[in-house]
Design a protein around this motif. Sequence first.
Motif, PDB file in Angstrom:
ATOM      1  N   PRO A  43       5.169  21.675  24.214  1.00 18.66           N
ATOM      2  CA  PRO A  43       4.190  20.437  23.754  1.00 18.66           C
ATOM      3  C   PRO A  43       3.528  20.551  22.539  1.00 18.66           C
ATOM      4  O   PRO A  43       3.470  19.397  21.852  1.00 18.66           O
ATOM      5  N   ARG A  76       5.642  19.147  19.818  1.00 17.93           N
ATOM      6  CA  ARG A  76       6.402  17.987  19.896  1.00 17.93           C
ATOM      7  C   ARG A  76       6.169  16.742  18.595  1.00 17.93           C
ATOM      8  O   ARG A  76       7.106  16.098  18.627  1.00 17.93           O
ATOM      9  N   VAL A 121       9.687  15.973  17.613  1.00 18.63           N
ATOM     10  CA  VAL A 121      10.494  15.011  18.199  1.00 18.63           C
ATOM     11  C   VAL A 121       9.919  13.525  17.787  1.00 18.63           C
ATOM     12  O   VAL A 121       8.751  13.284  17.883  1.00 18.63           O
ATOM     13  N   THR A 147      11.256  20.772  24.419  1.00 13.87           N
ATOM     14  CA  THR A 147      10.306  21.104  23.248  1.00 13.87           C
ATOM     15  C   THR A 147       8.916  21.598  23.737  1.00 13.87           C
ATOM     16  O   THR A 147       8.377  20.691  24.472  1.00 13.87           O
ATOM     17  N   HIS A 156       6.902  27.262  26.740  1.00 12.31           N
ATOM     18  CA  HIS A 156       5.640  26.498  26.553  1.00 12.31           C
ATOM     19  C   HIS A 156       4.463  27.125  26.928  1.00 12.31           C
ATOM     20  O   HIS A 156       4.054  27.479  27.909  1.00 12.31           O
ATOM     21  N   TYR A 192      12.649  16.255  24.474  1.00 15.52           N
ATOM     22  CA  TYR A 192      11.483  15.981  24.345  1.00 15.52           C
ATOM     23  C   TYR A 192      10.905  17.021  25.337  1.00 15.52           C
ATOM     24  O   TYR A 192       9.739  17.829  25.295  1.00 15.52           O
TER      25      TYR A 192
END
Length: 208
Positions: free
Chosen positions: A65, A68, A72, A63, A96, A60
């Motif tokens: 944001p 996600r 996820v 990954t 990110h 999580y």
Amino acid sequence: AADSLEAATRIAFEVAEAAMRFRVDTVVVHIGASKETGSFLRGADERGRNATFLARVLQYLETPPCLRRALVPVHADLAMVGSLPPESRVEFMPHHLRAHREEAPFRDGVVVADPTNRGGDAEKKKHKSTLANVGLERLVRIDRAVRPGVRVTLAAPSEDSKPWRIAGGAEARERNGGFWGFDVFVAEGGVPDAGREGAWHESETVKV
């Protein structure tokens, strides 16, 4: 051992933070042979349960944001990620990226169903697509058809009219100072036992 979900989540964050600081591209969650108890995570196989929890939270955090929700799955193990420091939610790692950073040479994305394909949502997801969500305000076109829901690392085109190229994490890592996130493995036994079959991925990633 952590005595609460919040404490365990914080430990996972510290592991991810260390991986970023030392530019690690692989994190191995070692199940080990210890019979010690005391974790708040109870189950038929407590050691395996602890490893699964750590792997899930690490995935999580690694990954981007903006991806996600797509990559996820919702799970009780992630209930306390909102208690983590703000930097874990936006621009925690070099991949990110915020939407306004359009000049970034590489971006991670997730392939999405092409709305022009006929049928309902389930039917559209059966067809490969050349559209991807990379966290921008628009979808981007990619240079090959891939099944929706797959994570991709893309190289931005030199011109807006050209498609984004599927580059892969290795190229992005090499061009970005040696770090572009990390893979998570769960290993039964010693660390050398962590092979590709031990990779923890709840979402599929394109390998180049």
